[in-house]
Design a protein around this motif. Structure first.
Motif, PDB file in Angstrom:
ATOM      1  N   THR A 148       0.835  -1.210   0.000  1.00 15.21           N
ATOM      2  CA  THR A 148       0.000   0.000   0.000  1.00 15.21           C
ATOM      3  C   THR A 148       0.867   1.255   0.000  1.00 15.21           C
ATOM      4  O   THR A 148       1.833   1.357   0.765  1.00 15.21           O
ATOM      5  N   ILE A 149       0.509   2.206  -0.844  1.00 12.71           N
ATOM      6  CA  ILE A 149       1.133   3.526  -0.841  1.00 12.71           C
ATOM      7  C   ILE A 149       0.077   4.517  -0.367  1.00 12.71           C
ATOM      8  O   ILE A 149      -0.990   4.644  -0.976  1.00 12.71           O
ATOM      9  N   VAL A 150       0.352   5.187   0.749  1.00 14.83           N
ATOM     10  CA  VAL A 150      -0.590   6.157   1.319  1.00 14.83           C
ATOM     11  C   VAL A 150      -0.208   7.554   0.841  1.00 14.83           C
ATOM     12  O   VAL A 150       0.946   7.972   0.982  1.00 14.83           O
ATOM     13  N   VAL A 151      -1.174   8.275   0.279  1.00 14.47           N
ATOM     14  CA  VAL A 151      -0.898   9.606  -0.270  1.00 14.47           C
ATOM     15  C   VAL A 151      -1.824  10.644   0.370  1.00 14.47           C
ATOM     16  O   VAL A 151      -3.043  10.465   0.413  1.00 14.47           O
ATOM     17  N   ASP A 152      -1.223  11.708   0.858  1.00 15.68           N
ATOM     18  CA  ASP A 152      -1.957  12.848   1.417  1.00 15.68           C
ATOM     19  C   ASP A 152      -2.337  13.765   0.261  1.00 15.68           C
ATOM     20  O   ASP A 152      -1.472  14.312  -0.426  1.00 15.68           O
ATOM     21  N   MET A 153      -3.643  13.928   0.012  1.00 16.37           N
ATOM     22  CA  MET A 153      -4.108  14.744  -1.108  1.00 16.37           C
ATOM     23  C   MET A 153      -4.297  16.221  -0.729  1.00 16.37           C
ATOM     24  O   MET A 153      -4.873  16.995  -1.489  1.00 16.37           O
ATOM     25  N   ARG A 154      -3.789  16.615   0.413  1.00 18.30           N
ATOM     26  CA  ARG A 154      -3.932  18.006   0.848  1.00 18.30           C
ATOM     27  C   ARG A 154      -2.687  18.812   0.464  1.00 18.30           C
ATOM     28  O   ARG A 154      -1.711  18.283  -0.046  1.00 18.30           O
ATOM     29  N   ASN A 155      -2.710  20.089   0.768  1.00 17.21           N
ATOM     30  CA  ASN A 155      -1.599  20.984   0.461  1.00 17.21           C
ATOM     31  C   ASN A 155      -0.550  20.946   1.570  1.00 17.21           C
ATOM     32  O   ASN A 155      -0.813  20.486   2.681  1.00 17.21           O
ATOM     33  N   HIS A 156       0.632  21.473   1.272  1.00 21.72           N
ATOM     34  CA  HIS A 156       1.753  21.353   2.209  1.00 21.72           C
ATOM     35  C   HIS A 156       1.471  21.987   3.568  1.00 21.72           C
ATOM     36  O   HIS A 156       1.883  21.479   4.605  1.00 21.72           O
ATOM     37  N   TYR A 157       0.747  23.116   3.584  1.00 23.32           N
ATOM     38  CA  TYR A 157       0.484  23.792   4.855  1.00 23.32           C
ATOM     39  C   TYR A 157      -0.530  23.041   5.707  1.00 23.32           C
ATOM     40  O   TYR A 157      -0.635  23.291   6.908  1.00 23.32           O
ATOM     41  N   GLU A 158      -1.272  22.109   5.100  1.00 22.46           N
ATOM     42  CA  GLU A 158      -2.186  21.263   5.857  1.00 22.46           C
ATOM     43  C   GLU A 158      -1.449  20.058   6.447  1.00 22.46           C
ATOM     44  O   GLU A 158      -1.577  19.749   7.633  1.00 22.46           O
ATOM     45  N   SER A 159      -0.662  19.381   5.607  1.00 20.61           N
ATOM     46  CA  SER A 159      -0.001  18.155   6.055  1.00 20.61           C
ATOM     47  C   SER A 159       1.133  18.424   7.031  1.00 20.61           C
ATOM     48  O   SER A 159       1.521  17.538   7.787  1.00 20.61           O
ATOM     49  N   GLU A 160       1.670  19.653   7.059  1.00 24.21           N
ATOM     50  CA  GLU A 160       2.815  19.906   7.925  1.00 24.21           C
ATOM     51  C   GLU A 160       2.457  19.875   9.415  1.00 24.21           C
ATOM     52  O   GLU A 160       3.330  19.654  10.253  1.00 24.21           O
ATOM     53  N   ILE A 161       1.181  20.068   9.766  1.00 23.24           N
ATOM     54  CA  ILE A 161       0.832  20.041  11.193  1.00 23.24           C
ATOM     55  C   ILE A 161       0.182  18.731  11.624  1.00 23.24           C
ATOM     56  O   ILE A 161      -0.072  18.512  12.811  1.00 23.24           O
ATOM     57  N   GLY A 162      -0.098  17.841  10.674  1.00 27.27           N
ATOM     58  CA  GLY A 162      -0.713  16.560  11.014  1.00 27.27           C
ATOM     59  C   GLY A 162      -0.865  15.693   9.783  1.00 27.27           C
ATOM     60  O   GLY A 162      -1.159  16.209   8.697  1.00 27.27           O
ATOM     61  N   HIS A 163      -0.660  14.394   9.939  1.00 21.21           N
ATOM     62  CA  HIS A 163      -0.724  13.492   8.785  1.00 21.21           C
ATOM     63  C   HIS A 163      -0.757  12.047   9.271  1.00 21.21           C
ATOM     64  O   HIS A 163      -0.511  11.759  10.442  1.00 21.21           O
ATOM     65  N   PHE A 164      -1.058  11.137   8.361  1.00 22.13           N
ATOM     66  CA  PHE A 164      -0.966   9.719   8.683  1.00 22.13           C
ATOM     67  C   PHE A 164       0.498   9.294   8.621  1.00 22.13           C
ATOM     68  O   PHE A 164       1.265   9.783   7.789  1.00 22.13           O
ATOM     69  N   THR A 165       0.877   8.407   9.526  1.00 19.13           N
ATOM     70  CA  THR A 165       2.256   7.951   9.582  1.00 19.13           C
ATOM     71  C   THR A 165       2.655   7.304   8.261  1.00 19.13           C
ATOM     72  O   THR A 165       1.886   6.559   7.662  1.00 19.13           O
ATOM     73  N   ASN A 166       3.857   7.623   7.800  1.00 24.81           N
ATOM     74  CA  ASN A 166       4.447   7.079   6.571  1.00 24.81           C
ATOM     75  C   ASN A 166       3.719   7.490   5.295  1.00 24.81           C
ATOM     76  O   ASN A 166       3.903   6.873   4.248  1.00 24.81           O
ATOM     77  N   ILE A 168       2.914   9.747   2.000  1.00 27.03           N
ATOM     78  CA  ILE A 168       3.578  10.632   1.051  1.00 27.03           C
ATOM     79  C   ILE A 168       2.848  11.974   1.085  1.00 27.03           C
ATOM     80  O   ILE A 168       1.635  12.028   0.985  1.00 27.03           O
ATOM     81  N   LYS A 169       3.620  13.066   1.219  1.00 29.75           N
ATOM     82  CA  LYS A 169       3.024  14.398   1.359  1.00 29.75           C
ATOM     83  C   LYS A 169       3.599  15.318   0.281  1.00 29.75           C
ATOM     84  O   LYS A 169       4.638  15.946   0.487  1.00 29.75           O
ATOM     85  N   PRO A 170       2.950  15.409  -0.866  1.00 35.03           N
ATOM     86  CA  PRO A 170       3.465  16.260  -1.946  1.00 35.03           C
ATOM     87  C   PRO A 170       3.616  17.716  -1.508  1.00 35.03           C
ATOM     88  O   PRO A 170       2.757  18.247  -0.803  1.00 35.03           O
ATOM     89  N   ASP A 171       4.686  18.342  -1.938  1.00 38.28           N
ATOM     90  CA  ASP A 171       4.965  19.727  -1.566  1.00 38.28           C
ATOM     91  C   ASP A 171       4.259  20.667  -2.541  1.00 38.28           C
ATOM     92  O   ASP A 171       4.876  21.251  -3.426  1.00 38.28           O
ATOM     93  N   VAL A 172       2.940  20.796  -2.388  1.00 41.93           N
ATOM     94  CA  VAL A 172       2.139  21.579  -3.332  1.00 41.93           C
ATOM     95  C   VAL A 172       1.301  22.623  -2.602  1.00 41.93           C
ATOM     96  O   VAL A 172       0.996  22.485  -1.418  1.00 41.93           O
ATOM     97  N   ASP A 173       0.935  23.664  -3.346  1.00 43.92           N
ATOM     98  CA  ASP A 173       0.059  24.710  -2.819  1.00 43.92           C
ATOM     99  C   ASP A 173      -1.402  24.444  -3.135  1.00 43.92           C
ATOM    100  O   ASP A 173      -2.290  24.953  -2.448  1.00 43.92           O
ATOM    101  N   THR A 174      -1.660  23.674  -4.208  1.00 43.97           N
ATOM    102  CA  THR A 174      -3.034  23.455  -4.652  1.00 43.97           C
ATOM    103  C   THR A 174      -3.258  22.002  -5.039  1.00 43.97           C
ATOM    104  O   THR A 174      -2.311  21.278  -5.376  1.00 43.97           O
ATOM    105  N   PHE A 175      -4.516  21.604  -5.027  1.00 39.54           N
ATOM    106  CA  PHE A 175      -4.902  20.248  -5.406  1.00 39.54           C
ATOM    107  C   PHE A 175      -4.518  19.950  -6.855  1.00 39.54           C
ATOM    108  O   PHE A 175      -4.038  18.866  -7.176  1.00 39.54           O
ATOM    109  N   ARG A 176      -4.712  20.924  -7.735  1.00 39.97           N
ATOM    110  CA  ARG A 176      -4.451  20.689  -9.159  1.00 39.97           C
ATOM    111  C   ARG A 176      -2.978  20.363  -9.415  1.00 39.97           C
ATOM    112  O   ARG A 176      -2.660  19.636 -10.353  1.00 39.97           O
ATOM    113  N   GLU A 177      -2.072  20.902  -8.577  1.00 34.15           N
ATOM    114  CA  GLU A 177      -0.648  20.596  -8.723  1.00 34.15           C
ATOM    115  C   GLU A 177      -0.341  19.143  -8.383  1.00 34.15           C
ATOM    116  O   GLU A 177       0.551  18.528  -8.968  1.00 34.15           O
ATOM    117  N   SER A 178      -1.082  18.602  -7.427  1.00 32.45           N
ATOM    118  CA  SER A 178      -0.740  17.274  -6.906  1.00 32.45           C
ATOM    119  C   SER A 178      -1.057  16.145  -7.893  1.00 32.45           C
ATOM    120  O   SER A 178      -0.365  15.121  -7.916  1.00 32.45           O
TER     121      SER A 178
END
Length: 451
Positions: A148-166, A168-178
């Motif tokens: 399983t590959i877990v992907v955070d579909m949120r923006n960088h400023y959202e994932s930086e304060i909380g996320h699921f362990t392990n 992937i957190k793309p360094d993006v400002d918008t959903f369309r970038e991800s």
């Protein structure tokens, strides 16, 4: 026929105070094929305005995306207004983890091209052909699968304060970038891996699941209801929370705590911190993480330049704002060069799976006794009113006001009115009012600190 909000935020806050009702904060979305989104928008406003619904809602040909608050006693009447539409019959309403009576202060319903901007021009893409929904228990099980590959579909400023362990957190400002980034990075795993996505309430990963299926990914899953619903199920079923830290939310709270883990740092000094703020300079308004010490030292600003600006006369500040090009600095999401620590420490490299060290901060236990609950707040005079439900209160006592949004605030009681009469003592059943240097909520509790 009123179809738009006519009150300012300040006027609405006063009305909420005067009403004295507990409000619920909730969100929901639904993808559908709407023929006339403008008519749909107007129908919603006419139905919701009398129910004192406040929030930010987007409608489009592809459906509805709503974040809002309403008086708790209007909940079922509100539910009736949306379930009259077939595509929202039985819709899941994500009720917030933490409630705040002031989470929204206007009812804004806008017609957009899309409810989630994706930058796609592919007419063959069917947004309703989605992946498999997973509940919290199923999600936890699939997370443990090595395929399983877990992907955070949120923006960088959202994932930086909380996320699921392990995750992937793309360094993006918008959903369309991800979308193209993830597709490119995971293109070799379209058949052999489980693609498991999550976001705040489910709306972004629902569209993403349809997109990746459209692009040939075979095993596509999403967390049903997002982090909000996951947290509710974890608490209700006694499950382990694999999400750590805070969940970023798009109202004035900017986050609600899920676990005690602090997974981010102050962008100015590097101390453990997960409190987002906006620079108080109106010509900047940069979103960034700032600890209490830096907030005091920098007067709530992101840079010394902004500190200088906020001390200028108002007319000079306006002149400075007129000279700033929109998009250059205003409303940027935490990537400004002025954020020294954030830009010197690589905390958000694209697809970085190992985050900063998790630090658990334990607050020293305060020896206290319960007194009562908040019943009113007078914003113009800065006065809080509480009902004494247990014990007694006297002048000179150290009090603690505690709430999910207010936090923990200690004061020494130097003056108070009991049942509107200047008094030195308050007992069971009496109403006490006193000045406070901050806004309280009706969910706040009053305690007396014992030395």
């Amino acid at each position: 026929m009123q179809l738009y909000n006519t009150l300012s935020a300040e006027e609405r806050a006063i009305l909420i105070d005067d009403a004295g009702k507990q409000r619920l904060t909730l969100s929901f979305y639904a993808y559908a094929h709407l023929q006339n989104p403008t008519q749909f928008r107007n129908e919603l406003f006419l139905a919701w305005n009398p129910l004192d619904v406040l929030g930010r809602i987007y409608v489009a040909n592809e459906g509805i995306n709503a974040q809002l608050s309403l008086p708790a006693d209007h909940f079922y009447a509100f539910k009736d207004t949306i379930e009259k539409y077939e595509f929202m019959n039985g819709i899941r309403l994500n009720v917030a983890v933490e409630h705040d009576d002031y989470s929204f202060l206007k009812l804004t319903i806008k017609v957009r091209d899309k409810i989630v901007a994706d930058g796609l021009e592919d007419e063959t893409f069917d947004v309703t052909n989605i992946g498999i929904h997973l509940k919290a228990k199923e999600f936890n099980k699939l997370v443990e699968d090595p395929n399983t590959i877990v992907v955070d579909m949120r923006n960088h400023y959202e994932s930086e304060i909380g996320h699921f362990t392990n995750a992937i957190k793309p360094d993006v400002d918008t959903f369309r970038e991800s979308l193209p980034i993830i597709e490119n990075q995971l293109s070799e795993h379209k058949q052999d891996k489980n693609l498991l996505m999550y976001c705040t309430g489910g709306i972004r990963c629902e569209k993403a699941s349809a997109y990746f299926k459209h692009k040939g990914f075979e095993n596509v899953y999403q967390l049903e209801g997002g982090i909000i619903e996951y947290t509710r199920q974890v608490k209700a079923e006694g499950l382990e929370s694999k999400f750590i830290g805070k969940n970023f939310v798009f109202d004035h709270r900017l986050g609600e705590r899920i676990t005690d883990d602090i997974v981010s740092q102050c962008h100015q000094c590097g101390k453990p911190c997960d409190v987002h703020t906006n620079c108080v300079n109106e010509g900047c308004h940069l979103l960034f993480i700032q600890c209490e010490e830096c907030k005091t030292a920098m007067e709530g600003c992101c840079s010394t330049e902004c500190v200088t600006i906020i001390h200028l006369p108002e007319e000079e500040q306006k002149a400075v704002r007129r000279g700033i090009k929109n998009g250059n600095k205003i409303f940027k999401k935490g990537k400004s060069d002025v954020l020294i620590f954030k830009n010197n420490i690589e905390t958000h490299a694209a697809f970085k799976t190992v985050g900063p060290k998790i630090i658990r901060i334990k607050t020293p236990k305060i020896n206290k006794i319960y007194l009562g609950k908040a019943v009113h707040y007078f914003p113009k005079s800065g006065i809080g009113q509480f009902l004494i439900e247990e014990n007694e209160l006297e002048l000179g006592d150290i009090i603690l006001i505690k709430g999910s949004t207010t936090g923990e605030q200690e004061l020494i009681l130097s003056e108070m009115f009991v049942n509107e009469i200047d008094s030195k003592r308050a007992v069971l059943g009496e109403t006490v009012t006193f000045k406070i240097p901050f806004r309280i909520r009706l969910s706040d509790k009053l305690f007396k600190v014992l030395e």
